[in-house]
Design an enzyme around this catalytic site. Structure first.
Site, PDB file in Angstrom:
ATOM      1  N   GLY A  19       0.841  -1.194   0.000  1.00 23.21           N
ATOM      2  CA  GLY A  19       0.000   0.000   0.000  1.00 23.21           C
ATOM      3  C   GLY A  19       0.873   1.241   0.000  1.00 23.21           C
ATOM      4  N   GLU A  20       0.328   2.341   0.510  1.00 18.61           N
ATOM      5  CA  GLU A  20       1.015   3.638   0.549  1.00 18.61           C
ATOM      6  C   GLU A  20       1.214   4.234  -0.837  1.00 18.61           C
ATOM      7  OE1 GLU A  20       4.720   3.294   2.720  1.00 18.61           O
ATOM      8  OE2 GLU A  20       3.773   2.152   4.348  1.00 18.61           O
ATOM      9  N   GLY A  21       0.979   3.447  -1.882  1.00 11.98           N
ATOM     10  CA  GLY A  21       1.293   3.879  -3.237  1.00 11.98           C
ATOM     11  C   GLY A  21       2.684   3.497  -3.671  1.00 11.98           C
TER      12      GLY A  21
END
Length: 351
Positions: free
Chosen positions: A317-319
């Site tokens: 996640g987080e990009g």
């Protein structure tokens, strides 16, 4: 949403194809066998078409991370407590998370947006505090948010693009929120009419038993809310997340401003899917960065006929997956702009 549409906030322009032949000719005349740079060639053509130029640029990129908590955690769907959401946001602000490292090394701007974190956060230059609520309500028992909260999320997501990514050619989005793989799975299962058990994954490390429980919680909620009868926005209101809703608004606004959208993994895909069902030609503005290791991502991409740039078994996640793809995006525009043509180099073409 209707007022924002009327004001043109989410009006995504149809791309012109008038330069397509010239773009392809420029790619084909580079000193290489035609097609030998593979998907970098189609990527370069997509960006050139989007920017309506034979000399596209992807130097400036902005990454926005939206953070929020989720009421469905009351159902025991995550092995981590909700406090971890705020703790990870503090890690972002201190520069110690993977997304900080990836953005620094790729010269990508970064802002963190508090969309609805349950725990209070300190002021910080890189934190934009605009919480719509202290997390969503438990969608297993009631709608995750009100219609007003959803509208506020969509508008705020658009405003974040206007405020922090107005000059960026490339826009990517990330997220942080304990429980949001459950929320994303619920949104995607409802939008695509897929049984929850087929797309629920480990998330932050759920055991097989917890994954079964997650699927049961989601399926019961979909039946409770009768999501098969709902519009995409009503689905988002019923089982979505504040950060996912803001990301939906940000994706729509980014496309309206003709930015290249780089979609991360499973959770970012849930926000993009809402945007896509609202405005299908957002796909022309989109690059899918990677195939997440989260179980549900691959079948969803396959259903859409999408092959992402990377498959690295990431599910952080987080990009982070989106930023991992930035070098490839920049290589695509670099070869188009800087590589010699056959005429420039005096190289004979194939017969």
């Amino acid at each position: 949403m209707s007022q924002m549409v009327e004001k043109g906030v989410f009006n995504i322009p149809l791309l012109s194809n008038e330069l397509d032949a010239e773009i392809q000719h420029k790619i084909d005349m580079k000193t290489k066998p035609q097609g030998s740079l593979g998907r970098l060639e189609s990527l370069a053509a997509q960006i050139a078409r989007l920017q309506h130029t034979l000399s596209p640029c992807t130097d400036t990129a902005m990454h926005l991370v939206f953070a929020a908590d989720h009421g469905v955690c009351e159902e025991g769907v995550s092995p981590f407590p909700q406090e971890v959401t705020a703790q990870m946001v503090l890690n972002f602000l201190q520069g110690g998370a993977a997304i900080n490292v990836f953005c620094r090394h790729n010269n990508v701007g970064l802002k963190v947006i508090d969309a609805g974190v349950k725990t209070s956060l300190p002021e910080h230059p890189d934190l934009v505090s605009c919480p719509v609520a202290s997390g969503t309500r438990n969608f297993a028992q009631e709608a995750a948010m009100s219609a007003g909260e959803l509208a506020q999320c969509l508008q705020t997501g658009a405003e974040m693009v206007d405020c922090w990514a107005a000059d960026a050619q490339v826009l990517s989005l990330g997220e942080m929120g304990i429980g949001n793989t459950t929320t994303a799975a619920a949104v995607l299962a409802a939008l695509l009419n897929i049984p929850a058990r087929d797309i629920v994954g480990a998330g932050t490390g759920a055991s097989p038993e917890m994954q079964v429980h997650k699927a049961q919680v989601i399926q019961a909620a979909l039946e409770r809310h009768q999501t098969h009868q709902l519009s995409p926005l009503e689905i988002l209101q019923s089982v979505g997340g504040l950060e996912i809703a803001m990301m939906t608004g940000a994706f729509l606004r980014g496309a309206a401003l003709k930015k290249l959208l780089v979609v991360d993994g499973f959770i970012a895909t849930s926000a993009w899917m809402v945007a896509y069902q609202l405005s299908p030609h957002i796909r022309d503005y989109t690059v899918f960065a990677h195939q997440s290791h989260e179980q549900g991502h691959q079948p969803i991409l396959s259903q859409l006929g999408i092959v992402p740039l990377l498959t690295l078994d990431m599910r952080l996640g987080e990009g982070t997956g989106a930023i991992a793809a930035i070098p490839l995006i920049r290589l695509a525009t670099a070869f188009l702009n800087e590589m010699a043509s056959f005429d420039d180099a005096g190289v004979s073409q194939s017969a």
